[in-house]
Write a protein that holds these residues in place. Structure first.
Motif, mmCIF file in Angstrom:
data_model
loop_
_atom_site.group_PDB
_atom_site.id
_atom_site.type_symbol
_atom_site.label_atom_id
_atom_site.label_comp_id
_atom_site.label_asym_id
_atom_site.label_seq_id
_atom_site.Cartn_x
_atom_site.Cartn_y
_atom_site.Cartn_z
ATOM 1 N N ALA A 29 0.849 -1.200 0.000
ATOM 2 C CA ALA A 29 0.000 0.000 0.000
ATOM 3 C C ALA A 29 0.880 1.245 0.000
ATOM 4 O O ALA A 29 1.710 1.396 -0.883
ATOM 5 N N CYS A 30 0.748 2.116 0.981
ATOM 6 C CA CYS A 30 1.496 3.377 0.980
ATOM 7 C C CYS A 30 3.001 3.164 1.115
ATOM 8 O O CYS A 30 3.785 4.071 0.824
ATOM 9 N N LEU A 31 3.415 1.973 1.544
ATOM 10 C CA LEU A 31 4.833 1.636 1.632
ATOM 11 C C LEU A 31 5.337 1.015 0.334
ATOM 12 O O LEU A 31 6.515 0.697 0.203
ATOM 13 N N GLY A 32 4.457 0.859 -0.650
ATOM 14 C CA GLY A 32 4.774 0.122 -1.857
ATOM 15 C C GLY A 32 5.983 0.625 -2.616
ATOM 16 O O GLY A 32 6.762 -0.170 -3.150
ATOM 17 N N LEU A 33 6.161 1.952 -2.707
ATOM 18 C CA LEU A 33 7.294 2.478 -3.459
ATOM 19 C C LEU A 33 8.607 2.026 -2.836
ATOM 20 O O LEU A 33 9.519 1.587 -3.545
#
Length: 340
Positions: free
Chosen positions: A127-131
């Motif tokens: 999710a928001c940590l994906g990068l």
């Protein structure tokens, strides 16, 4: 447990793969909606998003746009910026918290970009940590000799899922749509003068905050959302400050010498609080969420692209390090750094 010494860390850095970010791009949905219109759509008091969260507008995709469209746009721009042909990447590594179709986003990008058949396609979560997950995977691919050039892409379209009537405005109204892309290459292959070198990454999971946010499908087709905004806000500030501290200690880069913080941005108010708690200028955090809303995995991507763009306007000797920090539901966390 054996504690690593500074000498151990230095040895590890010397032997780690040297991976460069040689170009970047970011796009947002083509419809920019004033936050007051979002308030009305979600049945909230007009002015709530602006006053409580600091969001001035939200970017939504147009009728014919989706994750693939914005991802391809960002990817093509990153390739153009590096004068890199579509036949050069050895892998496409994609991440999205909203794309759940088959084929996967990386497979669809593979077809859209017309890359060569033996270019790998991989999707990572977080999710928001994906990068950060995608960048760490890319670093490993290059270190192992599996790749010399990798295209990393994020894409998130919340406006099709977090809709009025399906989720409460206090949650759904925060999110916008966007994408980012980065071209990474082994330093042995050469890179542009504007390149930044990836440092190390740190990751973990603070499970005690896992209940603060949960989104799942209900039997009637709606979304079941558990969202404790107050608890999540406290956890986000505390955990991201700890991540930045850990990056500072691991890298040896003082936070006051950092040129930009490419972090997750739950909302602009929390970014301002994080800057204050870290003792750094709020201007070192690009205002992505203020004008586009929370873009999920693409928030950190948009912030990193903006920071790289600002750095490219400076002479090489005046460029400063960049710190990465993000969170994901769970509460997953991660951080890293880049040096010019």
């Amino acid at each position: 447990m054996t504690q690593r010494t500074s000498g151990d860390r230095t040895h590890q850095r010397k032997n780690a793969a040297r991976v460069l970010i040689i170009s970047s791009a970011a796009v947002t949905g083509s419809r920019v909606i004033p936050s007051e219109e979002v308030d009305r759509a979600f049945g909230m008091p007009v002015g709530k998003l602006r006053s409580r969260a600091g969001i001035e507008s939200v970017a939504y995709v147009a009728e014919g746009e989706n994750e693939l469209a914005v991802a391809a746009s960002a990817a093509q721009e990153a390739l153009r910026a590096a004068s890199c042909g579509a036949q050069e990447p050895d892998w496409i590594v994609a991440t999205s918290e909203t794309h759940h179709d088959y084929p996967s986003l990386s497979a669809q990008l593979h077809s859209r970009l017309l890359v060569r058949e033996n270019c790998g396609a991989l999707d990572v979560g977080g999710a928001c940590l994906g990068l950060l997950n995608a960048l760490a995977v890319t670093q490993s691919l290059i270190a192992s000799g599996q790749a010399k050039t990798v295209l990393v892409v994020t894409a998130d379209v919340h406006s099709r899922t977090l809709t009025p009537g399906r989720v409460a405005g206090e949650f759904g109204g925060l999110f916008g749509d966007g994408a980012s892309a980065f071209l990474l290459r082994s330093a042995d292959s050469g890179g542009a003068t504007a390149s930044y070198l990836l440092g190390e990454f740190i990751f973990g999971c603070a499970g005690q905050y896992a209940a603060a946010i949960h989104v799942g499908d209900a039997k009637d087709g709606s979304l079941e959302v558990q969202f404790d905004g107050e608890a999540l806000s406290r956890a986000a500030i505390t955990r991201m400050e700890k991540v930045i501290t850990s990056v500072e200690l691991r890298s040896g880069i003082p936070r006051d010498s950092v040129g930009g913080f490419a972090t997750h941005q739950p909302n602009p108010r929390l970014v301002a609080l994080l800057a204050k708690q870290c003792g750094v200028s709020p201007e070192t955090f690009p205002p992505i969420a203020r004008v586009s809303g929370n873009l999920g995995s693409s928030t950190c991507g948009g912030a990193l692209h903006e920071t790289l763009q600002q750095a490219s306007k400076r002479s090489r000797r005046d460029r400063r390090p960049i710190v990465l920090a993000s969170l994901g539901p769970g509460l997953l966390f991660g951080g890293g750094w880049l040096t010019p």
